[in-house]
Each structure stands twice: as structure tokens, then as C-alpha cells.
Design a protein around this motif. Structure first.
Motif, short mmCIF file in Angstrom:
data_model
loop_
_atom_site.label_atom_id
_atom_site.label_comp_id
_atom_site.label_asym_id
_atom_site.label_seq_id
_atom_site.Cartn_x
_atom_site.Cartn_y
_atom_site.Cartn_z
N VAL A 3 -0.34 -4.29 -31.99
CA VAL A 3 -0.93 -3.01 -32.32
C VAL A 3 -1.42 -2.39 -31.02
O VAL A 3 -2.26 -2.96 -30.33
N HIS A 4 -0.87 -1.25 -30.67
CA HIS A 4 -1.25 -0.56 -29.45
C HIS A 4 -2.24 0.56 -29.81
O HIS A 4 -1.84 1.60 -30.33
N GLU A 26 8.42 5.01 -28.97
CA GLU A 26 9.16 3.77 -29.16
C GLU A 26 8.75 2.96 -30.38
O GLU A 26 9.58 2.24 -30.96
N CYS A 27 7.49 3.02 -30.79
CA CYS A 27 7.02 2.15 -31.86
C CYS A 27 7.58 2.57 -33.22
O CYS A 27 7.59 3.77 -33.55
N PRO A 28 8.00 1.61 -34.03
CA PRO A 28 8.55 1.94 -35.35
C PRO A 28 7.49 2.36 -36.36
O PRO A 28 7.82 2.89 -37.42
N VAL A 29 6.22 2.12 -36.05
CA VAL A 29 5.13 2.55 -36.91
C VAL A 29 4.11 3.32 -36.06
O VAL A 29 3.68 2.83 -35.02
N VAL A 30 3.76 4.52 -36.50
CA VAL A 30 2.76 5.34 -35.81
C VAL A 30 1.65 5.66 -36.80
O VAL A 30 1.88 6.29 -37.84
N VAL A 31 0.46 5.20 -36.48
CA VAL A 31 -0.71 5.41 -37.34
C VAL A 31 -1.65 6.33 -36.57
O VAL A 31 -2.02 6.04 -35.43
N GLY A 73 7.02 -7.62 -38.30
CA GLY A 73 7.39 -7.73 -36.89
C GLY A 73 7.54 -6.41 -36.20
O GLY A 73 8.31 -6.27 -35.24
N GLN A 74 6.81 -5.39 -36.66
CA GLN A 74 6.93 -4.05 -36.11
C GLN A 74 5.72 -3.68 -35.25
O GLN A 74 4.58 -3.79 -35.70
N ASP A 75 5.98 -3.22 -34.03
CA ASP A 75 4.90 -2.73 -33.18
C ASP A 75 4.33 -1.44 -33.75
O ASP A 75 5.05 -0.64 -34.36
N VAL A 76 3.03 -1.23 -33.54
CA VAL A 76 2.32 -0.06 -34.06
C VAL A 76 1.69 0.71 -32.92
O VAL A 76 1.03 0.13 -32.06
N ALA A 77 1.88 2.03 -32.90
CA ALA A 77 1.11 2.91 -32.03
C ALA A 77 -0.03 3.46 -32.89
O ALA A 77 0.20 4.27 -33.78
N ARG A 78 -1.24 2.97 -32.64
CA ARG A 78 -2.41 3.41 -33.41
C ARG A 78 -3.14 4.47 -32.61
O ARG A 78 -3.89 4.18 -31.68
N LEU A 79 -2.92 5.74 -32.95
CA LEU A 79 -3.47 6.85 -32.18
C LEU A 79 -4.88 7.21 -32.62
O LEU A 79 -5.14 7.42 -33.81
N GLN A 80 -5.79 7.26 -31.66
CA GLN A 80 -7.18 7.66 -31.89
C GLN A 80 -7.46 8.86 -31.00
O GLN A 80 -6.97 8.94 -29.88
N SER A 81 -8.26 9.79 -31.47
CA SER A 81 -8.56 10.98 -30.66
C SER A 81 -9.41 10.60 -29.46
O SER A 81 -10.17 9.63 -29.48
N GLY A 82 -9.29 11.39 -28.38
CA GLY A 82 -10.08 11.17 -27.19
C GLY A 82 -9.74 9.88 -26.49
O GLY A 82 -8.57 9.52 -26.32
N ASP A 83 -10.77 9.15 -26.07
CA ASP A 83 -10.61 7.87 -25.40
C ASP A 83 -11.17 6.77 -26.30
O ASP A 83 -12.06 7.01 -27.11
N LEU A 84 -10.64 5.57 -26.14
CA LEU A 84 -11.03 4.47 -27.02
C LEU A 84 -12.41 3.89 -26.72
O LEU A 84 -12.98 3.20 -27.57
N SER A 85 -12.95 4.19 -25.53
CA SER A 85 -14.17 3.51 -25.11
C SER A 85 -15.43 4.05 -25.75
O SER A 85 -16.47 3.37 -25.74
N ILE A 86 -15.40 5.27 -26.32
CA ILE A 86 -16.60 5.81 -26.95
C ILE A 86 -16.26 6.49 -28.28
O ILE A 86 -15.31 7.27 -28.37
N TYR A 87 -17.04 6.18 -29.29
CA TYR A 87 -16.96 6.84 -30.61
C TYR A 87 -15.55 6.86 -31.18
O TYR A 87 -15.14 7.83 -31.82
N SER A 88 -14.80 5.79 -30.96
CA SER A 88 -13.42 5.74 -31.46
C SER A 88 -13.29 4.94 -32.75
O SER A 88 -12.24 4.99 -33.39
#
Length: 248
Positions: A3-4, A26-31, A73-88
Motif C-alpha cells: 500500500v503506497h 501504475e497501481c491496479p488499485v487507486v484509493v 496481490g495488487q499494489d494500492v496507491a492510497r492518495l491523501q490530500s496535502g502531505d502525509l505528515s500532518i492531519y492526514s
């Protein structure tokens, strides 16, 4: 399978790292986190990729999607707004993945406060004026703040303060910060930073709340308060001083 977690930036579709963009393609699953992630970015997903909008999903449902991808066996692109280090809200997701033994990585993004600084055309640390930035929020209807992390305590430092998730309580924010910073302290509010509908308000603690109400801003904005917002006549940074010791 991995999970990316990808910081998708503040809203402009091209404010994402090269690595993050590659994973989306590239990822077959985008969340992704609903309308907080630009549609132009989601459109770059590979043909046939599974797209999952988490806007109406709770934590259990989100983790179930990630676990299902792991089982397949599918890689995931887990998109979060902004940056992951704060309030994500990544911490609780990662905790669940640790419990399930699912591998993950974090790909940083452009945080909202950095996009706001760019819109204001300001560096947030200026020699002799301000060298610290406080990133915080208020409780209101969100998770309670630690008892020592109050606006009054931060205001006592007079460091630049950046408040996320607080625009709907601008009157309360101004009331709590004014005793420490003073009514003439520079203030700004940037909504939808980097997006076509971006709104930038500049003023002081005395008038910024009125501007926010007039503009009808309630969310997707950051509040900035501090002397560096109007700093001028400050000395050049030691970084470029001809007297600085330089090493080969």
C-alpha cells in the motif's frame, strides 16, 4: 503487495511528486480521498484500474479495501490530500495494516501550509523576525487537543502560527490569539491553495475575521498569523554572508 500512501498535494494536479504520479499511473488499485484529490490526477490511473472514493467510507471499510487488494496481490496507491505528515489520518490506517501484516510505504506530498506560503509569496522563516512555525488546529467538533497545546500558549511565543481546520471558527481564533500577538499583527487566510478557485485574504488580527465572513469561507483553508507575513528590512541570511566560513 504494497500500500503506497501518497501525499497528493494541496489541489493542483501537478503539485505531486514524480514518484507519487508514477504510482497513480501504475497501481491496479487507486484509493483516494474524494473531492480533496483533483479529478485530473485520478484520471491518470491505468486503464482498468479499480478506483475507490473513500469520501463515504469509514476506517473499517477503507481497511477492508486495502486488505482485499492485498489478498489479490495488487499494489494500492492510497492518495491523501496535502502531505502525509500532518492531519492526514494515516496513522490509524498504518496501525491497522501493521496488525494485518500488510506492507506499506509513505510518499510525501506538498502540504497545504507550503502551498499557502507560495500563494502569499512569503518565506515563513525570516532572519531576526521569525525562525519557528507552529502548525496546529483547534478542537471544535474534531478530536480533542492535548491540554498543553492551546492557542494562548502558542501565542506567547509570537512565532508564526498556521491553523488548519479552523476557518469556521475564525472569531474564536482571533479572540484567543489577539492578547498574545496584538490586534495589528499581520494575518492571512488562504483557501483552496493552488487551485483555480483559490482565495487569498490579507490583513491583521483586527480585520481578518470580517474578511473571512465576507468571503464566505468555512473550510479547505489555512489561517496564518505572525510578523513574518509583513517582514521587511530584515538582514540577509547568514547562508549568503561573505563572512560565513565555507568548506571545500
Amino acid at each position: 503487495m504494497t500500500v503506497h500512501f501518497v501525499g497528493a498535494g494541496p489541489g493542483a494536479p501537478d503539485l505531486i511528486t514524480v514518484r507519487g504520479q508514477r504510482l497513480v499511473r501504475e497501481c491496479p488499485v487507486v484509493v483516494y480521498a474524494g473531492a480533496l484529490v483533483p479529478t485530473e490526477l485520478i484520471a491518470q490511473a491505468a486503464p482498468g484500474a479499480r478506483l475507490v472514493d473513500t469520501a463515504d467510507l469509514d476506517l473499517d471499510a477503507i481497511v477492508a479495501v486495502l486488505a482485499e487488494a492485498d489478498a489479490a496481490g495488487q499494489d494500492v496507491a492510497r492518495l491523501q490530500s496535502g502531505d502525509l505528515s500532518i492531519y492526514s489520518a494515516c496513522a490509524e490506517q498504518m496501525r491497522r495494516l501493521d496488525e494485518l501484516g500488510i506492507d506499506y510505504e509513505l510518499v510525501p506530498g506538498v502540504p497545504a501550509f507550503a502551498a499557502a506560503a507560495a500563494s502569499l509569496r512569503r518565506e515563513l522563516t525570516v532572519p531576526t523576525v521569525g525562525q519557528s512555525v507552529v502548525l496546529t488546529r483547534i478542537a471544535r467538533r474534531a478530536t480533542a487537543m492535548p491540554p498543553t497545546e492551546t492557542l494562548a500558549a502558542f501565542a506567547a511565543t509570537r512565532a508564526l502560527i498556521v491553523l488548519h481546520l479552523a476557518t469556521q471558527a475564525i472569531d474564536e481564533v482571533v479572540a484567543e490569539l489577539t492578547p498574545g500577538y496584538g490586534p495589528d499583527c499581520p494575518a492571512a487566510v488562504v483557501a483552496y491553495a493552488s487551485r483555480p478557485d483559490e482565495v487569498v485574504l490579507r490583513g491583521t488580527l483586527a480585520d481578518i475575521a470580517g474578511q473571512v465572513h465576507e468571503a464566505g469561507l468555512r473550510r479547505t483553508a489555512v489561517i496564518l498569523v505572525g510578523d513574518v507575513l509583513a517582514a521587511d528590512g530584515f538582514p540577509d541570511s547568514h547562508l549568503y554572508s561573505p563572512h560565513r566560513e565555507r568548506h571545500a
